[in-house]
Design a protein around this motif. Structure first.
Motif, mmCIF file in Angstrom:
data_model
loop_
_atom_site.group_PDB
_atom_site.id
_atom_site.type_symbol
_atom_site.label_atom_id
_atom_site.label_comp_id
_atom_site.label_asym_id
_atom_site.label_seq_id
_atom_site.Cartn_x
_atom_site.Cartn_y
_atom_site.Cartn_z
ATOM 1 N N GLN A 251 0.825 -1.200 0.000
ATOM 2 C CA GLN A 251 0.000 0.000 0.000
ATOM 3 C C GLN A 251 0.864 1.257 0.000
ATOM 4 O O GLN A 251 0.602 2.221 -0.730
ATOM 5 N N TRP A 252 1.945 1.244 0.818
ATOM 6 C CA TRP A 252 2.885 2.383 0.893
ATOM 7 C C TRP A 252 3.508 2.627 -0.482
ATOM 8 O O TRP A 252 3.645 3.757 -0.924
ATOM 9 N N TRP A 253 3.894 1.542 -1.167
ATOM 10 C CA TRP A 253 4.525 1.650 -2.488
ATOM 11 C C TRP A 253 3.559 2.244 -3.517
ATOM 12 O O TRP A 253 3.933 3.080 -4.332
ATOM 13 N N ARG A 254 2.271 1.819 -3.460
ATOM 14 C CA ARG A 254 1.280 2.379 -4.387
ATOM 15 C C ARG A 254 1.132 3.888 -4.185
ATOM 16 O O ARG A 254 1.083 4.653 -5.145
ATOM 17 N N GLU A 255 1.093 4.304 -2.905
ATOM 18 C CA GLU A 255 0.986 5.738 -2.601
ATOM 19 C C GLU A 255 2.218 6.488 -3.096
ATOM 20 O O GLU A 255 2.126 7.609 -3.609
ATOM 21 N N TYR A 256 3.404 5.859 -2.958
ATOM 22 C CA TYR A 256 4.666 6.482 -3.392
ATOM 23 C C TYR A 256 4.658 6.692 -4.910
ATOM 24 O O TYR A 256 5.103 7.729 -5.415
ATOM 25 N N LEU A 257 4.146 5.710 -5.655
ATOM 26 C CA LEU A 257 4.107 5.815 -7.121
ATOM 27 C C LEU A 257 3.118 6.890 -7.589
ATOM 28 O O LEU A 257 3.289 7.476 -8.657
ATOM 29 N N GLN A 258 2.087 7.134 -6.787
ATOM 30 C CA GLN A 258 1.086 8.136 -7.166
ATOM 31 C C GLN A 258 1.636 9.556 -7.107
ATOM 32 O O GLN A 258 1.085 10.470 -7.725
ATOM 33 N N ILE A 259 2.740 9.771 -6.362
ATOM 34 C CA ILE A 259 3.323 11.118 -6.251
ATOM 35 C C ILE A 259 3.809 11.577 -7.621
ATOM 36 O O ILE A 259 3.526 12.683 -8.057
ATOM 37 N N ARG A 260 4.586 10.727 -8.314
ATOM 38 C CA ARG A 260 4.964 10.986 -9.722
ATOM 39 C C ARG A 260 5.390 9.668 -10.366
ATOM 40 O O ARG A 260 6.017 8.819 -9.697
ATOM 41 N N PRO A 261 5.090 9.453 -11.634
ATOM 42 C CA PRO A 261 5.354 8.169 -12.296
ATOM 43 C C PRO A 261 6.833 7.766 -12.296
ATOM 44 O O PRO A 261 7.148 6.579 -12.285
ATOM 45 N N THR A 262 7.758 8.768 -12.340
ATOM 46 C CA THR A 262 9.194 8.440 -12.422
ATOM 47 C C THR A 262 9.694 7.720 -11.173
ATOM 48 O O THR A 262 10.785 7.147 -11.182
ATOM 49 N N HIS A 263 8.906 7.746 -10.098
ATOM 50 C CA HIS A 263 9.323 7.043 -8.878
ATOM 51 C C HIS A 263 9.473 5.540 -9.110
ATOM 52 O O HIS A 263 10.162 4.853 -8.357
ATOM 53 N N ASN A 264 8.831 5.051 -10.163
ATOM 54 C CA ASN A 264 8.898 3.618 -10.458
ATOM 55 C C ASN A 264 10.325 3.155 -10.735
ATOM 56 O O ASN A 264 10.666 1.992 -10.530
#
Length: 513
Positions: A251-264
């Motif tokens: 869940q934390w990772w999904r929220e982190y990716l929602q900040i900006r796509p390049t976080h992937n």
């Protein structure tokens, strides 16, 4: 006169082995029985264990004897196939050796070195205390059920030392000792298969034959079924904790990716293992233990190679990077990308390029700044727009103090077994030979100036002090002494090189480069 802990432990082992050899325990029992019978009425001629313990307590004989002890005896090894063709060393010949190190609760042990062989001749016994004073009444023996709840394994580490004195980790193994609680006579034998490390973590290194013995013997042993049930419950409890944390982490990772796509594409590793990772974990733990605010950094260095290093946050907000593989330290001076182009920007001295996340035993932060380049990174960990934190409660659920053991305190670090002065002299002799041989091949003769060598020692000491403490001692007096010692028409040139090993040949090769 007080003995250092490691010597005291070694002495205990020697005494214990000698006592077993002489059957001193049996003799002491006979003498005690005779003495106690004289004091008791004739009807007490048959002494029970309870009578003995009562008499010993009345006499104030050390309560330490009444603790539960466990003997771990290593009865040799086999199938160390890498050393199948190893010739048997001649008497006095220097050869590669194996050393077995043990850690149990807050106790450390080390075996005698044995020559590397397909069947290494380990014949060592270790006396491990299960029930410590600090965890209860030291004079009261705990029962088998209480000991079953002591889940600490015996950590065994096999180390190889080559003929140059270089040490390498061969295998690491966690021995589950509680099977001895079901043994009828308090003795059980186990064969332990050791697996390699790193890329060879699935490859068998060899087998150790081990005997576990409980002393004194338990008045009532447990059934194998009870012990298996306990192990199953412990595994289920751990698995459930990890499952819940995994759900939170996703869940934390999904929220982190929602900040900006390049976080992937950023190196945010919630689960990681490897070589430099282990070194960074150890260094971070040591720095935390010394009261610093330290974190392991996960990112990349030159050419995008994944890497981990350590960071400390000073009370004055200075950020220092520590390279765990070399011991180098770098002060972080962030570049402000909004500064005008004419402003002179400091060139980073460290090798780190990007940073994805940082963590320690209590906190985990994902880097959510627009750029993950280290040189523009701002380490304001309280700003959630720059660093996304993970829930402290979630981390504590899988990493609480004592989660993997039933006793929090760790043993003190062992003192160095190296005699610095002797080793230094040996390396100097080896380097002199290497220098002389190299110059001879070039057609030069070599003359050693012992007085100049003596004058160099203050500079060497100053460099070592600076290396270990960061304090730079002035060298004006040293320079003056050298000027007075160097004859007219001659030139003195020198610079310090720092090594993290004691191999003279490798050091000389580095000096030539």
């Amino acid at each position: 006169m007080s003995l250092p802990p490691e010597k005291a432990s070694e002495l205990k082992q020697i005494i214990h082995q000698q006592l077993l050899k002489m059957d001193v325990h049996g003799r002491i029992r006979e003498v005690l029985a005779e003495t106690i019978r004289e004091e008791l009425a004739p009807e007490h001629q048959q002494l029970s264990t309870e009578d003995m313990i009562k008499a010993l307590r009345q006499r104030g004989i050390v309560d330490d004897v009444m603790k539960e002890l466990k003997f771990v005896t290593v009865l040799g090894g086999k199938a160390f196939l890498e050393h199948l063709q190893e010739p048997e060393p001649l008497p006095g010949q220097i050869c590669s050796t194996f050393t077995l190190c043990l850690h149990f609760r807050n106790q450390r042990f080390r075996s005698k070195p044995v020559p590397c062989a397909c069947e290494p001749d380990f014949q060592d016994g270790f006396l491990l205390e299960v029930h410590k004073d600090s965890l209860g009444d030291g004079s009261k023996m705990v029962d088998a059920t209480t000991m079953l709840s002591i889940c600490d394994p015996v950590h065994m580490v096999l180390i190889k030392t080559d003929t140059f004195g270089e040490t390498t980790l061969v295998a690491s193994y966690f021995l589950e000792w509680r099977s001895v609680l079901a043994a009828e006579n308090g003795i059980t034998n186990v064969a332990v298969e050791l697996l390699g490390v790193g890329t060879e973590s699935k490859v068998s290194v060899g087998v150790l034959n081990i005997r576990l013995e409980m002393y004194p013997q338990l008045s009532k042993t447990l059934s194998s079924e009870i012990i298996r049930t306990q192990f199953t419950l412990e595994r289920q409890k751990t698995a459930e904790k990890e499952r819940l944390f995994l759900v939170y982490a996703k869940q934390w990772w999904r929220e982190y990716l929602q900040i900006r796509p390049t976080h992937n594409s950023r190196l945010v590793k919630i689960f990681a293992q490897g070589d430099c990772e282990d070194h960074a974990n150890l260094l971070c733990s040591l720095l935390l233990g010394f009261g610093l605010e330290a974190f392991v950094c996960v990112g990349t260095k030159a050419k995008g190679v994944p890497h981990t290093w350590v960071m400390t946050c000073g009370s004055d907000e200075t950020i220092t990077f520590w390279e765990s593989l070399t011991g180098h330290r770098y002060l972080h001076r962030p570049i402000n990308p909004d500064d005008p182009p004419l402003a002179e920007q400091p060139k980073p001295l460290h090798p780190y390029r990007t940073i994805g996340c940082i963590f320690n035993h209590q906190k985990f932060f994902g880097n959510c700044q627009p750029s993950d380049a280290v040189e523009v990174c701002v380490f304001d960990l309280h700003d959630e727009s720059k660093w996304k934190p993970m829930s402290g409660e979630a981390i504590k659920s899988v990493c609480p103090p004592g989660a993997t053991s039933s006793v929090p305190p760790f043993p003190p670090l062992c003192a160095s077994t190296i005699d610095a002065a002797v080793t230094s002299n040996e390396i100097e002799v080896q380097l002199r030979i290497l220098v002389s041989e190299h110059r001879k091949d070039l057609g030069f003769s070599t003359v050693w100036d012992d007085q100049l060598s003596y004058l160099l020692s203050p500079a060497l000491a100053a460099y070592e002090l600076e290396r270990t403490t960061g304090v730079s001692a002035g060298n004006e007096e040293f320079q003056d002494a050298i000027r007075r010692a160097v004859p007219d028409g001659h030139t003195f040139k020198g610079f310090p090189i720092h090594f993290v090993h004691r191999n003279a040949r490798r050091a000389f090769a580095t000096c030539l480069r």
